[in-house]
Design an enzyme around this catalytic site. Structure first.
Site, PDB file in Angstrom:
ATOM      1  N   ARG A  46       0.847  -1.209   0.000  1.00 42.32           N
ATOM      2  CA  ARG A  46       0.000   0.000   0.000  1.00 42.32           C
ATOM      3  C   ARG A  46       0.880   1.256   0.000  1.00 42.32           C
ATOM      4  O   ARG A  46       0.518   2.276  -0.587  1.00 42.32           O
ATOM      5  CB  ARG A  46      -0.962  -0.004   1.191  1.00 42.32           C
ATOM      6  CG  ARG A  46      -1.771   1.280   1.300  1.00 42.32           C
ATOM      7  CD  ARG A  46      -3.130   1.145   1.996  1.00 42.32           C
ATOM      8  NE  ARG A  46      -3.168   0.259   3.123  1.00 42.32           N
ATOM      9  CZ  ARG A  46      -2.683   0.521   4.339  1.00 42.32           C
ATOM     10  NH1 ARG A  46      -2.082   1.672   4.587  1.00 42.32           N
ATOM     11  NH2 ARG A  46      -2.784  -0.361   5.309  1.00 42.32           N
ATOM     12  N   TYR A  98     -14.329  16.527 -17.274  1.00 41.76           N
ATOM     13  CA  TYR A  98     -14.893  15.172 -17.320  1.00 41.76           C
ATOM     14  C   TYR A  98     -16.001  15.052 -16.265  1.00 41.76           C
ATOM     15  O   TYR A  98     -15.820  15.472 -15.117  1.00 41.76           O
ATOM     16  CB  TYR A  98     -13.768  14.157 -17.059  1.00 41.76           C
ATOM     17  CG  TYR A  98     -14.267  12.767 -16.801  1.00 41.76           C
ATOM     18  CD1 TYR A  98     -15.045  12.095 -17.737  1.00 41.76           C
ATOM     19  CD2 TYR A  98     -13.973  12.111 -15.612  1.00 41.76           C
ATOM     20  CE1 TYR A  98     -15.522  10.824 -17.494  1.00 41.76           C
ATOM     21  CE2 TYR A  98     -14.452  10.829 -15.362  1.00 41.76           C
ATOM     22  CZ  TYR A  98     -15.221  10.195 -16.301  1.00 41.76           C
ATOM     23  OH  TYR A  98     -15.695   8.932 -16.043  1.00 41.76           O
ATOM     24  N   ASP A 170      -5.703  18.259 -15.657  1.00 39.38           N
ATOM     25  CA  ASP A 170      -6.018  16.920 -16.148  1.00 39.38           C
ATOM     26  C   ASP A 170      -5.635  16.923 -17.625  1.00 39.38           C
ATOM     27  O   ASP A 170      -6.306  17.534 -18.456  1.00 39.38           O
ATOM     28  CB  ASP A 170      -7.507  16.626 -15.947  1.00 39.38           C
ATOM     29  CG  ASP A 170      -7.879  15.212 -16.376  1.00 39.38           C
ATOM     30  OD1 ASP A 170      -7.166  14.626 -17.221  1.00 39.38           O
ATOM     31  OD2 ASP A 170      -8.901  14.693 -15.882  1.00 39.38           O
ATOM     32  N   LYS A 195      -6.449   5.653 -20.402  1.00 37.38           N
ATOM     33  CA  LYS A 195      -6.639   6.120 -21.774  1.00 37.38           C
ATOM     34  C   LYS A 195      -5.343   5.981 -22.573  1.00 37.38           C
ATOM     35  O   LYS A 195      -4.797   4.897 -22.646  1.00 37.38           O
ATOM     36  CB  LYS A 195      -7.162   7.565 -21.727  1.00 37.38           C
ATOM     37  CG  LYS A 195      -8.359   7.748 -20.777  1.00 37.38           C
ATOM     38  CD  LYS A 195      -9.545   6.947 -21.232  1.00 37.38           C
ATOM     39  CE  LYS A 195     -10.838   7.079 -20.473  1.00 37.38           C
ATOM     40  NZ  LYS A 195     -10.934   7.096 -19.072  1.00 37.38           N
TER      41      LYS A 195
HETATM   42  N1  PLP Z   1     -10.171  12.548 -16.613  1.00 35.45           N
HETATM   43  C1  PLP Z   1     -10.629  12.467 -17.865  1.00 35.45           C
HETATM   44  C2  PLP Z   1     -10.376  13.588 -18.825  1.00 35.45           C
HETATM   45  C3  PLP Z   1     -11.354  11.333 -18.276  1.00 35.45           C
HETATM   46  O1  PLP Z   1     -11.823  11.282 -19.531  1.00 35.45           O
HETATM   47  C4  PLP Z   1     -11.586  10.297 -17.338  1.00 35.45           C
HETATM   48  C5  PLP Z   1     -12.369   9.106 -17.723  1.00 35.45           C
HETATM   49  O2  PLP Z   1     -12.962   9.049 -18.772  1.00 35.45           O
HETATM   50  C6  PLP Z   1     -11.092  10.430 -16.042  1.00 35.45           C
HETATM   51  C7  PLP Z   1     -10.369  11.570 -15.705  1.00 35.45           C
HETATM   52  C8  PLP Z   1     -11.311   9.367 -15.018  1.00 35.45           C
HETATM   53  O3  PLP Z   1     -10.433   8.305 -15.225  1.00 35.45           O
HETATM   54  P1  PLP Z   1     -10.736   6.778 -14.829  1.00 35.45           P
HETATM   55  O4  PLP Z   1     -11.889   6.318 -15.663  1.00 35.45           O
HETATM   56  O5  PLP Z   1      -9.442   6.092 -15.109  1.00 35.45           O
HETATM   57  O6  PLP Z   1     -11.066   6.785 -13.362  1.00 35.45           O
END
Ligand code: PLP
Length: 380
Positions: A46, A98, A170, A195
């Site tokens: 962890r 998102y 992000d 992604k």
């Molecule tokens: N940030 C963006 C721009 C995303 O498109 C996503 C998911 O689609 C996330 C964060 C969240 O990621 P996760 O699905 O790996 O938790």
């Protein structure tokens, strides 16, 4: 080392016990001490794990950062950053973030006293106007999911610094191959490694990268306390994906631009949003801060919600799937897939119209992708 060399090599040395060129999957919960106080740098997975440490070193190097922390998902990475704040703190955020980020802040973190204001950060004046005495962080996403809005990171970081704010981006849609926010003055870079970074639809994961040792130590402490760690196997699979990041992003970007140009010229398509097109309002900023424009395209069909459904049901090569950023071309129809629970007027207020489609252009042969879109469009 140049980017491609770092993608293949950074943080990776032959395994000291066997010489294995690929880092082993250290699938272990704990580590045996030689004697009290004598560990080999690891005590409990962890807290840290050797396979995870290799991934963290590799991704830190790709972002031109010093430190990285790997998480079980992109959302747990977003959550960890939020946990560096305290009750009563205020966040200014990009409006088209998102949806999972909005859900986390509005439905969970707000119950613990965090406040958030969403503004269109493509206009820097909106950022400055939204800052309050208790604002602690500027949360940005560029390009955004799903409307691909572009924020000028250098300008935004400058405003944030003037007000003593932490800056977080992000950068999931851009990847470090196309954009490196730390070089532009940003404090924290966040990715859903689910992604482009892992790239093959094989894992769920997240990463936070920073140059700030204090922030890194806070994030490590939060992770050790909360436990949102990525598994050794997922880290290993992500590392394999990262070795071809530069090649994949080149192909995603060239395919993406060609598909965007095809769609823009198509009579059944009303509007195409792609930062690589001169028609995109953020094109000049994107051109300045990104190496290329990635494989994400959002477009609106001529028609209504049924047109969107017809298109989605007509594609054959493209996969109907909610994710993005992998080698396979994937399509999403927000009105009937990701945003079904959002009332139509709220959806429209966010710019998510009935016939809006999000396309994650893969690395298949361009002619095959275009042929599939063309035949699907003819059936709408
Ligand atoms: N940030 C963006 C721009 C995303 O498109 C996503 C998911 O689609 C996330 C964060 C969240 O990621 P996760 O699905 O790996 O938790």
């Amino acid at each position: 080392m140049k980017f491609a060399t770092r993608a293949v090599r950074a943080g990776i040395t032959p395994d000291p016990t066997t010489g294995s060129i690929v880092p082993p999957i250290y699938q272990t919960a704990t580590y045996v001490l030689d004697e009290i106080g004598q560990d080999k740098g690891f005590d409990y997975t962890r807290s840290s794990n050797p396979t995870r440490a290799v991934l963290e070193a590799n991704l830190a190097a790709l972002e031109n950062g010093k430190f990285a922390v790997s998480y079980a998902s992109g959302m747990s990475a977003v959550d960890a950053v939020a946990r560096t704040l305290s009750a009563g703190d205020h966040v200014v955020s990009t409006d088209d973030v998102y949806g999972g980020v909005t859900r986390l802040y509005d439905q969970i973190l707000s119950r613990f006293g965090l406040e958030i204001t969403y503004v269109d950060t493509t206009n820097p004046e909106n950022i400055a106007e939204a800052i309050r005495p208790n604002t602690k962080m500027l949360w940005l996403e560029t390009p955004t999911n799903p409307l691909l809005k572009i924020t000028d990171l250098e300008v935004a970081a400058q405003i944030a610094k003037e007000h003593g704010l932490l800056t977080a981006v992000d950068s999931t849609f851009a990847t470090p191959y196309l954009l490196r926010p730390l070089d532009l003055g940003i404090d924290l870079v966040i990715h859903s490694t689910t992604k482009y970074l892992s790239g093959h639809n094989q894992i769920i994961g997240g990463i936070v990268v920073t140059n700030d040792q204090d922030l890194f130590e806070q994030l490590k402490f939060i992770q050790k306390s909360v436990g949102a760690v990525s598994s050794p196997f997922d880290c290993w699979l992500t590392l394999l994906g990262l070795k071809t990041l530069h090649l994949r992003m080149e192909k995603h970007s060239t395919n993406g631009l060609a598909v965007a140009q095809f769609l823009e010229a198509h009579p059944r398509v009303k509007q195409v949003i792609y930062p690589g097109l001169p028609s995109h309002p953020g094109h000049e900023v994107a051109k300045r801060q990104m190496k290329a424009f990635s494989g994400m395209i959002t477009f609106e069909l001529e028609g209504d919600v049924q047109t969107g459904i017809n298109f989605m049901n007509a594609v054959e090569l493209c996969s109907l799937a909610e994710s993005l950023g992998a080698v396979e071309t994937m399509v999403t129809h927000p009105a009937t897939m990701t945003h079904t629970s959002v009332p139509r007027e709220d959806r429209y207020a966010r710019g998510l119209t009935d016939s809006l489609v999000r396309l994650s252009v893969g690395i298949e042969d361009l002619e095959d992708i275009i042929a599939d879109l063309d035949q699907a469009l003819s059936l709408t």
